[in-house]
Each structure stands twice: as C-alpha cells, then as structure tokens.
Design a protein around this motif. Structure first.
Motif, short mmCIF file in Angstrom:
data_model
loop_
_atom_site.label_atom_id
_atom_site.label_comp_id
_atom_site.label_asym_id
_atom_site.label_seq_id
_atom_site.Cartn_x
_atom_site.Cartn_y
_atom_site.Cartn_z
N THR A 101 -47.40 24.08 -20.67
CA THR A 101 -47.75 22.68 -20.94
C THR A 101 -46.94 22.14 -22.02
O THR A 101 -46.82 21.05 -22.47
N ASP A 147 -56.59 21.56 -13.00
CA ASP A 147 -57.86 21.48 -13.30
C ASP A 147 -58.61 20.34 -12.69
O ASP A 147 -59.69 20.79 -12.23
N TYR A 200 -50.90 30.73 -27.70
CA TYR A 200 -52.07 30.87 -28.15
C TYR A 200 -52.58 32.33 -27.95
O TYR A 200 -53.85 32.46 -28.13
N PHE A 227 -61.62 27.01 -16.94
CA PHE A 227 -63.28 26.33 -16.82
C PHE A 227 -63.11 25.52 -15.56
O PHE A 227 -64.34 25.22 -15.21
N ASP A 232 -74.01 18.20 -16.14
CA ASP A 232 -72.78 18.58 -16.12
C ASP A 232 -71.76 17.55 -15.36
O ASP A 232 -70.70 17.13 -15.69
N ILE A 252 -68.64 15.35 -16.97
CA ILE A 252 -67.15 15.55 -16.45
C ILE A 252 -66.62 13.95 -15.93
O ILE A 252 -65.68 13.63 -16.18
N PHE A 297 -69.31 24.30 -20.08
CA PHE A 297 -68.03 24.13 -19.64
C PHE A 297 -67.76 22.41 -19.26
O PHE A 297 -66.39 22.33 -19.36
N CYS A 313 -65.36 20.43 -21.56
CA CYS A 313 -63.90 20.64 -21.72
C CYS A 313 -63.16 19.66 -21.17
O CYS A 313 -63.43 18.99 -20.03
N ASN A 314 -62.10 19.35 -21.84
CA ASN A 314 -61.07 18.32 -21.38
C ASN A 314 -59.96 18.87 -20.71
O ASN A 314 -59.10 19.73 -21.21
N PRO A 315 -59.50 18.49 -19.31
CA PRO A 315 -58.58 19.01 -18.70
C PRO A 315 -57.32 18.85 -19.21
O PRO A 315 -56.34 19.36 -18.90
N SER A 365 -56.20 19.19 -22.20
CA SER A 365 -55.78 19.78 -23.24
C SER A 365 -54.60 20.77 -23.04
O SER A 365 -54.75 21.30 -21.92
N PRO A 366 -53.58 20.97 -23.76
CA PRO A 366 -52.58 21.91 -23.52
C PRO A 366 -52.97 23.33 -23.47
O PRO A 366 -52.42 24.15 -23.05
N ARG A 367 -54.25 23.49 -24.34
CA ARG A 367 -54.72 24.95 -24.32
C ARG A 367 -55.72 25.04 -23.49
O ARG A 367 -56.69 24.34 -23.24
N PRO A 368 -55.98 26.47 -22.96
CA PRO A 368 -57.23 26.62 -22.15
C PRO A 368 -58.37 26.46 -22.95
O PRO A 368 -58.33 26.75 -24.23
N GLN A 377 -64.64 27.06 -25.40
CA GLN A 377 -65.99 26.52 -25.54
C GLN A 377 -67.07 27.16 -26.43
O GLN A 377 -68.11 26.66 -26.95
N TYR A 431 -57.14 32.36 -31.76
CA TYR A 431 -55.60 32.27 -32.64
C TYR A 431 -55.12 30.81 -32.92
O TYR A 431 -55.23 30.02 -31.89
#
Lengths: 353, 342
Positions: free
Chosen positions: A144, A157, A184, A211, B157, B161, B211, B214-216, B218-221, B224, B234
C-alpha cells in the motif's frame, strides 16, 4: 429466374417506403441501445480492471460501441433514402448511392453478428485474465506504499465483500502470499523472525485471511487466524466459501450472454430492414426502367438465381484480375500497333441524291 | 373591481387551454413521482426495520402514497376539463362541478403543505427510533440462535459495511456489550474464565469490534482486537489511528441518510404545491374567460378573465360575513325555540 420476386403496385411501393422509414428510425433507436450496452459493459469491466491482467477483454465493449454508432448513422441515412423512395423523381437523387448503401449495410449486419458471437466466445480469455490478475492482486495486497499498487488492497477488500468470495480459487490462496507488509511486523520479536527464517523466500506466511473474507451470513463470529489448526468445521463456516475467480467469471459471462442475446435480436431486426430496403430499391429501379411511374413493378432479392449471381460475380472478379495480365496464348495473334497503317478505304455511299 | 383582470381573445384562450392541459399532465407525472417516492421510502424503512425500534411509524410514506394517488386523479380531471373547455358542447357538463373542484384543489394544496411539514418534523422521531434500535441491535448481536433476533448479526454487519460506520455513537459501544456468544467461548480456557469472573454481570467484555467495522481503505491489515492496547500491536497508537476502523457512529450515518431522503421529498412537495397553485390560477382564468363571453356560440370574441371577482379585501370581507351568518343562523334558531315554547 429472380430470387424472391414480388410484384408491387404504386400504393404498395409507397406503403413499403413509409414502413421502411419507420423501421429505420426504430433501428436508429436499437443502434443507440447497442451503443448504450457497449458503454455499460465497458464501465462494468473497468470497475474491476485492476484484478484482470491484460486489456484484451476490452475489445468486446469497444466493438459493441463502434457497431452501435455505425448502426445509428447507417439507419439514419436509410431513413432519409426510404423517405425519398416513394416518389420516383426524388429517387433519382439517390439512384447511384442506393446500391453501395445496400452492400455496406449487408457488410455491417455481418459485423453485428460477429459482435454477438464474440460475446459468447470470450469466456476462456476472461478466465485466463482473472487467474493471473487475481494472483497479482493478492501478491501486491500488502504494497500500500508502492505507487501504482497502493489501491490494490482496497480494491481486493471491496471485491471480496461485494461478491462474497475469498481468494483466487478459495481461501487457502491467502496462505501462500505474504499479505501483511513488513513495515507492520515487529522484527525484534523472535516469533516473527522464526517464521521468516522458516520460509525459503523469507516471506511471512501465515494461516490467516484478511477481514474481507469474513462472511456476514455466518452465525459464529469471524475466525480469520489460525485456520489450519483444529476446529476445521468452524473455519469453513465463518468465511466466504467460493473463490473470487469463479464468481467474477460467472458474473461477467452472464452479463455478456444477456448482451449477446439482445445483439442477436437486433441483428435479426437489421436483416429484416435490409431485406425491405433491397426490395424497395429493386422495385424503384424497375419502375424507372419501365418508364411509367404509376405502373406495377417487380422487386427481388437477386436478379438471377443464386448460382448465376455467384458465377457472374466470380467472372467479374476474374476479369478484373485479367486486365492486368498479358495473355500469352499462342493461338491468338497479338498485333503490335507500331509500324502498321490502316489502309484508307473509300466507303461507297449507297444511293445518290 | 376584479382582481388581476386580463383580456382574452380567441387565440389567447386557445393558447391558455393548451398550455394548461400540458401543465396538468405534468402535474399528473409529478403525482406519479410522488407515489413512487412514497413506495421507495417505505421500502427503505422496511429494509432496515431491524435496527429501528419496533414501533416505527410508517405514517409519512403511507401519506405520500395517498397524496400521490390523489394528485394523479385531481390533475387528470383538470386536464380533461381543459381539453374540453374549447368545445362549448363538451364544456357544459363540467361547468357545474368547477367551483367545487377549485375548492377541492385548495384543500388538497393545504394537505400537501401539511405533508411537507410532516416530512421535516418526523425526522426527530426517526433519530430517536434509530438510537433505540441500534442500542438493542448491538445488545442482541450475539443472539443468532434466539428466534426473532437470529438475523440481527447479519443486518448489523451489512449496515456497518454499507454505511461505513461502527457502533451506535462510535466504536466504543462494542466494548460495553458481549458480542461473542457463550457457545463460541472456550470455557476451559483460563483467560476466558478470568475475564468472565472479573465482570460483575458475568459478561465477556473485551476491547474488540466485529470485522464489519474494518475500513478497507486502511493501508494496514485490520486491527480488530485489543484496540486500546498499544503494546499488543507493532507501531500502533490507538489515539492517532484514523483509518483502521470506521470512526463514525451508525446512528449519525443512518440519520443523515434518512433525513436526506425526507428533506428532498419535503422540498419536492413544496415544488408540487407551487405547480398546483399555478394550475389553479390558470384554470380560474380559463373558466372566467369562458363565462364572460358575450355569446357562447360565437367563439371569436373578446372576453375577460380574472382571479377574484372583487378585490382581495372585499372577497375576505364577504367570506367573513358568510361565516358569521352561518354561525348566526344557528343562534337565531336556538333563540326562537324557547319563544315558541312559551
């Protein structure tokens, strides 16, 4: 012996001209419909272009768009011609144009048929494009921060959420790619370092999924991590079970099949209009040949039978080629034009004043 | 002195009738649109009835459907009258009904105004039922085996979403309820038992969200679990992390969606009221111009059209005296009967 010969009276000719005018306008509408369908298909494919490799599939919507625009123009011209065809005087204006127009329309109708058939034949190419495209998307899911790939995570996603699918063939595809970026990962942690070392390519692989693979339809809360261990039944339940390639393939094939069906119906309608225009053209030409605008005339599809027309066309093509060849048959005496004079002859004028 | 007098000749009358006919059919189309909007609003309320409190009222969409149908009928009648107005033989049969029709149109406009006001006022009740409904929804999220609540998890859910929201006010609402059912908790695990015992009501609470929060983008997995524990992940600071999960609460998101629909419908109704008023004015001009023709059989003559026969003040004064005499006639009768008895 003419093919499909029908005799027309003057009123019948006029009625035919009016009917064809109306049908040509309806064809303009169907041409716009074709254009719209092509545009719609283009937008649908471009929505998920990022998970398809190669742009080869785009030739289908482009062909539909081009055919739609051509249909509008050709049928608009046809409507103008048919409007003038009812009257023999106005027909003279179009006399030279009508035959080429019919030929071009015949060729164009064949294009429409080809367009419809491509809609049905594109499945194999689409499958290949999706296989490679989804594999790349999953590999670059974590990138990303790389320009050009920063949107792939979001696209993947949203794809999995909207189409209710997970992975390429199924959820286990995520076990083979590193989908968590190294930025990360805590490189000071021994667990992380162990996992990295245990992999040949130093990839951080885990038995977890993102997710977006979580199913909204399941009763148990979503279990995304430690999927390979015990509780196999539960794992299956809380994730989407189908692979995204199959779902996307079905989605696009269904779309293209429906569009192909509509295009075939449009093709049959165009063929009908073309037949009508051919009849009108031959009837008007025969009226001009007979000289009397109010008389009956014949209309046909082909002037001679199919075999004779094919043979005469073949001969025309052969003679076209022949004028560029030198004939070296020894039986024919080729006279050279240089060095020979034609002797003057006094022509006897018969009878005197 | 007639109010807003306009002179008409044959040409103008014909143009007025034709223009008015088109306006009436435009109003019929608007009536159909209003009917469609009512149905759409009803369907939208039904779709998410699970996250709304049980006694949600369908008053506004039902009224919209009714008013749409009424508008169609009234305006179609008006169009027919305009179509027949230029033919004296056809116009005769409508002549007697026209005064009542104009009064009915006035009343219908007042009804439209009331519905439009309702559209704006009922937004408050929508806000309240959303707050209550979402609170219950989050509480019953885990009850996928209880009849009547088994689809709450799925609905919530999908709502989170679709509307890009989390929780009622914000994501912390999920920390206060047990959203994992006991069936899926490993009761032999010490950590689980500790957590259950540490809570007064024996609920399994944790700082995690489902779940669907969650925001798709986001650069990070998505993170939750252990959301407020920076050391669990981290390079994570829960105070500065904006993109990980949706920050908006579902009540705000759903309310802005529904209030948008209701406000647009309210404004659309106001536009319809303006159109209806123009229709009524036009019809009054047409009727009066046809009535003031010196000879009904001779079409090509001049006539006058007006909105009110007398001036505005005089018409009001007349109306007031009429109402007073209506009231007084009742009183006089009451006064007479005791005299008659004596």
């Amino acid at each position: 012996m003419a093919v499909g010969k029908v005799t027309f009276t003057k009123t019948e000719r006029e009625k035919l001209a009016q009917l064809l005018w109306l049908l040509n306008w309806i064809s303009v509408l169907t041409g716009t419909l074709l254009f719209g369908l092509g545009l719609f298909l283009l937008m649908e494919i471009q929505k998920w272009q990022e998970v398809m490799s190669g742009r080869g599939v785009l030739y289908v919507p482009h062909m539909l768009i081009a055919t739609g625009m051509a249909a509008c123009c050709i049928n608009f011209l046809g409507a103008q011609i048919c409007l003038d065809c009812a009257d023999t005087n106005r027909f003279l204006r179009w006399k030279l144009v009508v035959m080429p127009y019919v030929a071009v329309t015949l060729f164009f109708t064949a294009c429409v048929l080809v367009g419809a058939l491509t809609c049905y034949s594109v499945r194999g190419q689409l499958d290949e494009a999706l296989l490679v495209g989804l594999r790349n998307a999953m590999t670059y899911y974590k990138d990303t921060d790389t320009p050009g790939r920063c949107d792939l995570k979001r696209t993947m996603d949203l794809l999995q959420i909207q189409f209710q699918c997970c992975g390429n063939t199924d959820y286990r595809d995520w076990f083979q790619v590193q989908w968590i970026s190294s930025r990360y990962l805590d490189m000071s942690s021994s667990a992380v370092l162990d996992r990295l070392r245990s992999n040949v390519e130093r990839k951080y692989l885990m038995d977890g999924v993102p997710f977006s693979c979580c199913s909204t339809l399941s009763s148990p809360p979503c279990i995304q991590t430690r999927l390979a261990s015990a509780h196999l039944n539960q794992n299956h339940q809380s994730l989407w079970r189908t692979g995204c390639r199959q779902v996307l393939l079905d989605h696009y094939t269904g779309l293209m099949r429906s569009i192909g069906l509509i295009v075939i119906l449009i093709w049959m309608f165009e063929l009908l209009v073309l037949t009508g225009v051919r009849y009108l053209q031959t009837a008007m030409e025969n009226v001009l040949r007979l000289g009397d605008p109010d008389s009956e005339s014949d209309g046909w599809i082909l002037e001679n039978s199919l075999a004779e027309t094919a043979w005469s066309n073949f001969n025309i093509i052969k003679n076209l080629g022949k004028c560029y060849q030198v004939d070296d048959d020894p039986n024919i005496n080729i006279q050279t034009t240089t060095g020979q004079e034609v002797p003057l002859q006094h022509v006897q004028v018969s009878g005197s004043r | 002195m007639p109010f807003m007098l306009v002179k008409f000749n044959l040409q103008k009358r014909v143009k007025l009738a034709q223009g008015l006919w088109m306006l009436y059919w435009l109003s019929v189309i608007m009536g159909i649109l209003l009917f469609g909007l009512g149905i759409f609003f009803k369907v939208e309320l039904r779709k998410r009835s699970e996250v709304m409190d049980n006694n949600e009222s369908h008053l506004v969409p039902n009224l919209l459907v009714l008013v749409g149908l009424l508008a169609c009928g009234l305006n179609a009648f008006g169009g027919k009258v305009c179509h027949d107005s230029l033919d004296p033989s056809k116009f005769i049969k409508w002549k007697s009904m026209l005064k009542a029709y104009l009064l009915l149109s006035c009343g219908f406009n007042a009804l439209l105004l009331a519905v439009s006001l309702l559209c704006f006022i009922m937004q408050f009740s929508v806000y309240l039922i959303l707050a209550e409904g979402l609170r219950n929804g989050i509480r019953f999220y885990k009850d996928t085996d209880t009849p009547g609540r088994c689809f709450m998890k799925r609905t919530l859910d999908m709502t989170q979403i679709e509307f890009r929201c989390c929780g009622n006010n914000n994501f912390r609402d999920w920390f206060e309820v047990q959203w994992i059912s006991n069936r899926y908790l490993d009761m032999s695990n010490d950590v689980v038992k500790d957590r259950l015992l540490s809570n007064v009501e024996g609920k399994y609470l944790m700082d995690s969200v489902p779940f669907s929060c969650c925001n798709p983008a986001s650069p990070r997995p998505c993170i939750q679990h252990h959301l407020t524990n920076n050391s669990a992940h981290y390079d994570y600071d829960h105070r500065s992390e904006q993109l990980n999960i949706w920050t908006q609460g579902c009540r705000e998101a759903l309310f802005s969606y529904y209030s948008g629909i209701m406000s647009s419908i309210g404004i659309f109704i106001l536009l319809i009221i303006i159109l209806e008023s123009v229709d009524m004015a036009g019809l009054k001009y047409l009727i009066t111009s046809l009535e003031t023709m010196t000879d009904p059989e001779v079409q090509d003559c001049e006539s006058e059209g007006f909105l009110l026969e007398k001036g505005v003040k005089e018409t009001f004064a007349d109306l007031l005296t009429k109402i007073k005499t209506l009231g007084r006639s009742n009183q006089v009768e009451g006064g007479d009967t005791p005299e008659a008895n004596t």
